[in-house]
Every structure is written in structure tokens, then in C-alpha cells.
Design an enzyme around this catalytic site. Sequence first.
Site, mmCIF file in Angstrom:
data_model
loop_
_atom_site.group_PDB
_atom_site.id
_atom_site.type_symbol
_atom_site.label_atom_id
_atom_site.label_comp_id
_atom_site.label_asym_id
_atom_site.label_seq_id
_atom_site.Cartn_x
_atom_site.Cartn_y
_atom_site.Cartn_z
ATOM 1 C CE LYS A 5 -2.504 1.464 3.728
ATOM 2 N NZ LYS A 5 -1.884 2.787 3.992
ATOM 3 C CD GLU B 91 -6.149 7.510 7.770
ATOM 4 O OE1 GLU B 91 -5.338 6.894 7.060
ATOM 5 O OE2 GLU B 91 -5.940 7.756 8.980
ATOM 6 C CD GLU C 26 0.177 7.617 3.883
ATOM 7 O OE1 GLU C 26 0.459 8.833 3.823
ATOM 8 O OE2 GLU C 26 0.101 6.987 4.956
#
Length: 275
Positions: free
Chosen positions: A119, A188, A121
Site C-alpha cells: 500500500k 481515510e 499513500e
Amino acid sequence: MSAVVESKRISVPEIMAHKAAHQPVVCLTCYHAHTARLLDEHVDLMLVGDSLGMVIHGMENSLGVTLEMMILHGQAVMRGAQKALVVIDMPFGSYEESPQVAFRNAARVMQETGCQAVKLEGGTRMAETIHYLTQRGVPVMAHIGLTPQRVQIFGGFKTQGRTAAEWPEIEADARAVTEAGAFSVVLEAMAEPLAAKITAEVAIPTVGIGASPACDGQILVMEDMLGLNPKPPKFVRQYASMGADIAAAVKAYAADVRARTFPGKENVYQMKKVG
Ligand code: KIV
């Protein structure tokens, strides 16, 4: 003669198929082997998140987390998990410089842990890197909205998309990571209607954390939902009070030791009679 190793792990395409099947994707963070064993039967995806910097190592934010730390915890989780898809976070500084650097580090994470995906960002700004990685065999989970590695730019952990003026840029991020080949995207700390809108707009599963129940899946930091964090984020529903349980158990143990009532024969080596 070649040996065929059959994997029983949930695969990336299986996670993607949850969207069309309207089957929520159940995700939790995980950093250790024994908790991975406990989670494995119940979750679809475990994330070895760089939140381990704060949760396990007591750091103020995730910026000090290194690739070596992610690999070490990733190896532990892979030893405990047999079924869930395991994703490992790329830490700050390990992928932003160029797609080539990102590939080298992501390949190291996959080779040294055996995890199935990484993952990272960022939305539009990371699309080229996501494309580069996925074209070379590295499945990528994207992460947009509040991206904690940019905490110094955001000036704190703030909900994203509170005003309609912010929406187009965040929606463009969601589109960019989808088109670049991400298999899923974490949303998020995002205003609820925006997270719901993005979920309806993109073809890949959205996984919400402090976003919207309308997301295709949810993730929480395991220690937050277990009640181990004395200051969990406001949106977290706690499913256990393990912080209080541990404190009570340790208090009882300490009292037993101090009173020398420590009862267990089982805690004492039985000596064989000599002679
Ligand atoms: O690091 C982490 O635990 C995460 C989740 C909060 C999504 O990125």
C-alpha cells in the site's frame, strides 16, 4: 520435476470481486504473528500498516518508520496468517522519489516477506508510480483522503473533503489511482457523503477508515478496536476493553507475587529427586 505449491490465500482478484458481489471487504491492521493467527479466520485482508510506528514503537507519527521495520513485522504476520490477503505499507521515503525506487523497495518487501501486495499513500501525484508497479507485478492498494505521511503538510490529522470545494481534487485522486491499476483504495478520514460518492464512482473496492459505512469495506487499527489505545480516534467503535483487562490482570499478578501467594505449582520447575 517441479513442485506445485497451492496457495489457499485470498487473492487480489478475489478482493476486487467483492465490489460487484456487494460483499463487504473486512480488513484490520496487524503487526504480529499471534494476532495474525487470531484474525485470520475472520478477515479478508490484513494490513501491516506503518501505524505500527505509533502503536508498537511509541512514535509520534509514522515518518520514522523504516523499510526494515515493515519487513520485520510483515514476516511475523505472514508466519501467522494462512488465509487472509496480506498487504504491507510502503513507509515514508521508500517510494516517493521515483517509480524505479518504489519498484526496487516494493520488490524487496514482497520477496523478503511473501506478502501479496503493498500500500502507498497519494492519489494523482502517485498515479505514475502505481502504474509502474502494477505493470511489473506488484499489486498496489492506494490510500487517499487523509494520508498520515503528509501530516506536516496537512498540519495535523484533519478530516478531508469537509467543503464541496475540496471534492473535485479528491475525486480526481480516486479516479487516477483506479486508472493507474490499484486493486483497491483506502479512503481515510473523509467526509461521509464524499466517500459514498467516490465509492459509487470507482470500479475498485473502497476501504473506509473514518469515512463512510457506504464504502465497499472497512479497516480499523486492531489495537484501537480492542481498547488498547487510551486515546482512540473518535470514529472507532471499541469491541473489547483489552487495555483495562491487561491492567487488571497485571495488577492481580503483581499482588500475588508480592504476597508470595503466587500459587501455581505450574510456575515452578519440579526438580527430580537427586540420589
Ligand atoms: O498504517 C495504517 O494502519 C493505515 C490504516 C490506518 C489504513 O494506513
